[in-house]
Scaffold this motif. Structure first.
Motif, short mmCIF file in Angstrom:
data_model
loop_
_atom_site.label_atom_id
_atom_site.label_comp_id
_atom_site.label_asym_id
_atom_site.label_seq_id
_atom_site.Cartn_x
_atom_site.Cartn_y
_atom_site.Cartn_z
N ILE A 42 4.61 -1.31 -1.95
CA ILE A 42 4.03 -2.57 -1.45
C ILE A 42 4.95 -3.75 -1.72
CG2 ILE A 42 2.10 -4.17 -1.70
CD1 ILE A 42 0.27 -1.79 -2.09
N PRO A 43 5.52 -3.90 -2.94
CA PRO A 43 6.48 -5.00 -3.14
C PRO A 43 7.71 -4.91 -2.25
CG PRO A 43 5.69 -4.19 -5.25
CD PRO A 43 5.18 -3.24 -4.21
N ILE A 44 8.18 -3.69 -1.97
CA ILE A 44 9.33 -3.53 -1.08
C ILE A 44 8.98 -4.04 0.32
CG2 ILE A 44 10.73 -1.82 0.14
CD1 ILE A 44 10.78 -0.21 -2.46
N CYS A 45 7.82 -3.62 0.82
CA CYS A 45 7.39 -4.08 2.16
C CYS A 45 7.19 -5.58 2.18
CB CYS A 45 6.09 -3.36 2.56
SG CYS A 45 6.28 -1.57 2.80
N PHE A 46 6.64 -6.13 1.11
CA PHE A 46 6.43 -7.57 1.05
C PHE A 46 7.76 -8.32 1.02
CE2 PHE A 46 5.55 -11.49 -1.44
CZ PHE A 46 4.69 -12.10 -0.53
N SER A 47 8.75 -7.76 0.32
CA SER A 47 10.06 -8.43 0.26
C SER A 47 10.74 -8.45 1.62
CB SER A 47 10.96 -7.74 -0.77
OG SER A 47 11.38 -6.47 -0.31
N TYR B 70 9.17 -8.77 4.49
CA TYR B 70 8.51 -9.87 5.18
C TYR B 70 8.98 -11.23 4.65
CZ TYR B 70 4.80 -13.31 5.96
OH TYR B 70 4.11 -14.45 6.25
N VAL B 71 9.04 -11.34 3.32
CA VAL B 71 9.42 -12.61 2.69
C VAL B 71 10.85 -13.01 3.04
CG1 VAL B 71 9.90 -13.67 0.45
CG2 VAL B 71 7.75 -12.48 0.82
N SER B 72 11.72 -12.02 3.26
CA SER B 72 13.12 -12.34 3.57
C SER B 72 13.27 -13.08 4.89
CB SER B 72 13.95 -11.05 3.60
OG SER B 72 13.62 -10.24 4.72
N PHE B 73 12.24 -13.08 5.71
CA PHE B 73 12.27 -13.81 6.98
C PHE B 73 11.45 -15.11 6.89
CE2 PHE B 73 13.13 -9.43 8.20
CZ PHE B 73 14.23 -9.59 9.02
N GLN C 192 3.61 -21.42 -2.74
CA GLN C 192 2.97 -21.78 -1.49
C GLN C 192 3.01 -20.60 -0.52
OE1 GLN C 192 5.34 -25.13 -0.40
NE2 GLN C 192 4.26 -26.56 -1.74
N ALA C 193 2.25 -20.69 0.52
CA ALA C 193 2.22 -19.61 1.52
C ALA C 193 3.58 -19.51 2.21
CB ALA C 193 1.12 -19.89 2.55
N PRO C 194 4.02 -18.29 2.51
CA PRO C 194 5.31 -18.12 3.21
C PRO C 194 5.30 -18.80 4.58
CG PRO C 194 4.53 -16.03 2.31
CD PRO C 194 3.40 -17.00 2.18
N GLU C 195 6.42 -19.42 4.91
CA GLU C 195 6.59 -20.09 6.19
C GLU C 195 7.66 -19.35 6.98
OE1 GLU C 195 8.28 -24.34 7.91
OE2 GLU C 195 7.54 -24.22 5.84
N ALA D 180 16.29 -15.21 -1.74
CA ALA D 180 16.64 -14.16 -2.70
C ALA D 180 16.30 -12.77 -2.15
CB ALA D 180 15.93 -14.41 -4.02
N SER D 181 15.18 -12.67 -1.44
CA SER D 181 14.80 -11.38 -0.85
C SER D 181 15.80 -10.95 0.21
CB SER D 181 13.40 -11.47 -0.25
OG SER D 181 12.43 -11.72 -1.24
N ALA D 182 16.26 -11.90 1.02
CA ALA D 182 17.29 -11.59 2.02
C ALA D 182 18.57 -11.11 1.33
CB ALA D 182 17.57 -12.81 2.88
N MET D 183 18.92 -11.76 0.23
CA MET D 183 20.10 -11.36 -0.52
C MET D 183 19.93 -9.95 -1.09
SD MET D 183 21.95 -13.54 -3.55
CE MET D 183 21.58 -15.05 -2.61
#
Length: 293
Positions: free
Chosen positions: A30-35, A37-40, A47-50, A264-267
């Motif tokens: 689940i954290p991998i999948c979330f990362s 999404y967060v990388s974009f 705050q909520a991801p934008e 950081a997730s994109a990195m």
């Protein structure tokens, strides 16, 4: 076995494996999948991801020169790998002989591997101290003025490489020692009868026979170097002037100091992709020099 007993066995089996599966889902999948999404997104953790699309990746590859500098620093630190593997093999060959106190020497070389990373790093931080460190005091006995190891842009990364080689000797030495003890003695005896000298036997028999272990150590060492973090945080904090900031330490700074979780997730995903490519290349090239027979 009737159907009811079989169902009970399956239920017990699922009960035993449920804990690791649940742990993997909650703390890994689940954290991998979330990362991903967060990388974009633009996300601070509070705050909520934008959603920002591929902006993080564009910034990473085209607009952030510090990312490329940290990547070069990481590649530079990887120079510890060939030196460490060669030295570990030399030590393993030496400790594979019948000498007195062999168990003591094997334990002494392996001890840093099981010691606390923080404790060993603090010890080396004292050794490299420019004013009262052990290394500069030792060089002073020969009239050599030692450099400011950890506060010089030219010497900070070589100091980290030296410490990295020392820290990885124990594990690589044990792996090589196990591989050496698995080489059939008959091969050496046949080569000796054919007139091969010690160096020829080492090149023609020892090196090919332990090549699977060499491949394993090479891949795991590359992954370890690319993810190396606590040593740099404790000894140099990435300085001076980012000369020892590795890509993982830069990732940590963006995530937990600047609170740019999306960037950081994109990195992290770029680092994962790079590691995957390097590993595939190593496996591809290993067909030429790794022998499993």
């Amino acid at each position: 076995m009737d159907l009811s007993n079989r169902k009970k066995m399956y239920l017990w089996a699922y009960a035993f494996i449920s804990a690791p599966i649940l742990g993997f889902l909650l703390f890994a999948f689940i954290p991998i999948c979330f990362s991903v999404y967060v990388s974009f997104t633009k996300y601070s953790g509070y705050q909520a991801p934008e959603m920002t699309g591929a902006d993080n990746y564009v910034r990473l590859l085209a607009e952030d020169p510090l990312f490329w500098k940290t990547l070069r620093n990481t590649v530079y630190s990887a120079l510890a790998i060939p030196f460490g593997m060669a030295l570990s093999l030399a030590i393993a060959v030496s400790l594979n002989q019948k000498i007195k106190a062999i168990r003591f020497f094997r334990t002494a070389f392996f001890l840093p591997t099981i010691s606390s990373v923080v404790a060993m790093t603090l010890l080396w931080k004292w050794i490299f101290n420019a004013e009262y460190g052990l290394l500069n005091n030792f060089l002073g006995w020969f009239g050599i003025v030692g450099p400011a190891w950890l506060s010089s842009e030219d010497w900070a990364m070589p100091a980290m490489i030296i410490q990295g080689v020392w820290g990885g000797l124990g594990f690589s030495m044990v792996m090589y020692l196990a591989a050496l003890q698995g080489v059939p003695r008959s091969l050496y005896e046949a080569a000796e009868i054919d007139g091969a000298n010690l160096w020829q036997r080492f090149l023609r028999i020892t090196i090919p026979s332990i090549s699977p272990t060499t491949l394993y150590l090479l891949i795991t060492s590359i992954i370890g170097v690319m993810q190396d973090f606590p040593r740099f945080q404790i000894m140099t904090e990435g300085g001076p002037n980012y000369s020892t900031t590795t890509i993982v330490y830069y990732l940590f700074q963006n995530a937990f100091r600047y609170m740019e979780m999306g960037y950081a997730s994109a990195m992290a995903w770029m680092l994962g992709l790079l590691l995957m490519v390097i590993t595939l290349i190593n496996f591809r090239l290993s067909r030429r020099w790794v022998h499993y027979e």
